[in-house]
Scaffold this motif. Sequence first.
Motif, PDB file in Angstrom:
ATOM      1  N   GLU A  84      48.811  44.411  41.140  1.00 32.26           N
ATOM      2  CA  GLU A  84      48.936  43.078  40.530  1.00 32.26           C
ATOM      3  C   GLU A  84      48.224  42.020  41.383  1.00 32.26           C
ATOM      4  N   GLU A  86      45.368  40.200  43.477  1.00 33.51           N
ATOM      5  CA  GLU A  86      43.902  40.145  43.409  1.00 33.51           C
ATOM      6  C   GLU A  86      43.276  40.810  44.630  1.00 33.51           C
ATOM      7  N   SER A  87      43.851  40.517  45.820  1.00 38.51           N
ATOM      8  CA  SER A  87      43.246  41.028  47.059  1.00 38.51           C
ATOM      9  C   SER A  87      43.229  42.554  47.097  1.00 38.51           C
ATOM     10  N   LYS A  89      42.543  44.556  44.635  1.00 37.77           N
ATOM     11  CA  LYS A  89      41.531  45.173  43.772  1.00 37.77           C
ATOM     12  C   LYS A  89      40.226  45.406  44.532  1.00 37.77           C
ATOM     13  N   GLU A  90      39.901  44.460  45.430  1.00 40.12           N
ATOM     14  CA  GLU A  90      38.678  44.656  46.220  1.00 40.12           C
ATOM     15  C   GLU A  90      38.811  45.920  47.066  1.00 40.12           C
ATOM     16  N   GLU A 126      40.969  45.511  35.105  1.00 39.46           N
ATOM     17  CA  GLU A 126      40.520  44.113  34.974  1.00 39.46           C
ATOM     18  C   GLU A 126      39.401  43.813  35.971  1.00 39.46           C
ATOM     19  N   ASN A 127      39.242  44.688  36.958  1.00 36.52           N
ATOM     20  CA  ASN A 127      38.213  44.468  37.977  1.00 36.52           C
ATOM     21  C   ASN A 127      36.910  45.143  37.528  1.00 36.52           C
TER      22      ASN A 127
END
Length: 447
Positions: A84, A86-87, A89-90, A126-127
């Motif tokens: 969930e 954002e960090s 996903k990278e 989503e990424n």
Amino acid sequence: EFMRNPCVDAGLIPPLVQLLNCKDQEVLLQTGRALGNICYDSHTLQSQLINMGVIPTLVKLLGIHCQNAALTEMCLVAFGNLAELESSKEQFAYTNIAEELVKLFKKQIEHDKKEMIFEVLAPLAENDVIKLQLVEAGLVECLLEIVQKTVDSDKEDDIAELKTASDLMVLLLLGGKYDESMQKLFEGGKGSVFQRVLSWIPSSSHQLQLAGALAIANFARNDGNCIHMVDNGIVQKLMDLLDRHVEDGNVTVQHAALSALRNLAIPVVNKAKMLSAGVAEAVLKFLRSEMPPVQFKLLGTLRMLIDAQAEAAEQLGKNVKLVERLVEWCEAKDHAGVMGESNRLLSALIRHSKSKDVIRTIVQSGGIKHLVTMATSEHVIMQNEALVALALIAALELVTAEKDLENAQLVQILHRLLSDDRSAPEIKYNSMVLICALIGSGEYSGE
């Protein structure tokens, strides 16, 4: 909950993270659970874990211990919580998570396990980078297989799986920066994936119709794809789909099919083809709709279709039912989108038809005051569209519109636009063009 902070304060997280490198499966399982419990519901602590590099470690564990159901489940729960953020996903993008999850997914028979993997896949998809990795790892084929297996079933689990699989499929097509995953699956319109998605549109399942129409809307995000699809008969399929939903009105399907048609109508070469296929008539059947999302897409589709198509703009502009509905929607204060689109379509009907009949229809339906108000919009593009339409009214049919323009205080508004330093140069230019049209026609020049 009251024990979580003391665990953190006591410095338990770093040694637990170290233990994830252990070989003993039972220790790994309890370590993962302990970390999961301590960090449950806390984004701060989850971010801390991500910064300590647990993601690559857990992905590796999933690969090594994929035979151990309890460990696999522990990893999936952890991924579900971390994905969930954002960090995360990278970091996930630099691992082979896509491959591992697809491999795991292919082996699953139980519905619950599939659902768990779906819950990790959805946020990861989503990424843009991971999306492409998932496509390359063969997720799409898995999803298509699920759809095929569950489409005719009425078992609750199957219906849920059909929905999740088709939703995820649409998500994989939702463009990233370069639309890579979508273009990969389109394969110049020859792709088997694209062909399969097309076959969803005439399906009897609402869920598949919806996913099919949304997928087409996503494929239709560049001119090349749009032109190819229109030349290959997609418009008729979408119109047939809309026809099935005029009466029983499934709003999500209506909205998706209209979205697809709107996107397809963007390339110039498609407009005339779609108009002669009867798209405008098909869309007008939904004028009765009371659903703002449907109204919004309907207006957008018509506006795209008549762009630089004088004959179509004239025909629609003389359609009293349409114009009256537009005037009504111009007052839809609760729905700014519908209100804006109605104003823009009113103005477009005049700008593209340059027809006296259209102007008369709009005057009779009470639309003039909305065009004058639109000239004061906070969006420069809408102000311009309004001023150009008003200049055409002044040049072609001022006698009919004069009363309404006066009542809407057009002159005062023009004065305001010209004396306002913040007005964009093109706004001032078009205001002056309108003033010249007003003066030139004699009505306002004191003759």
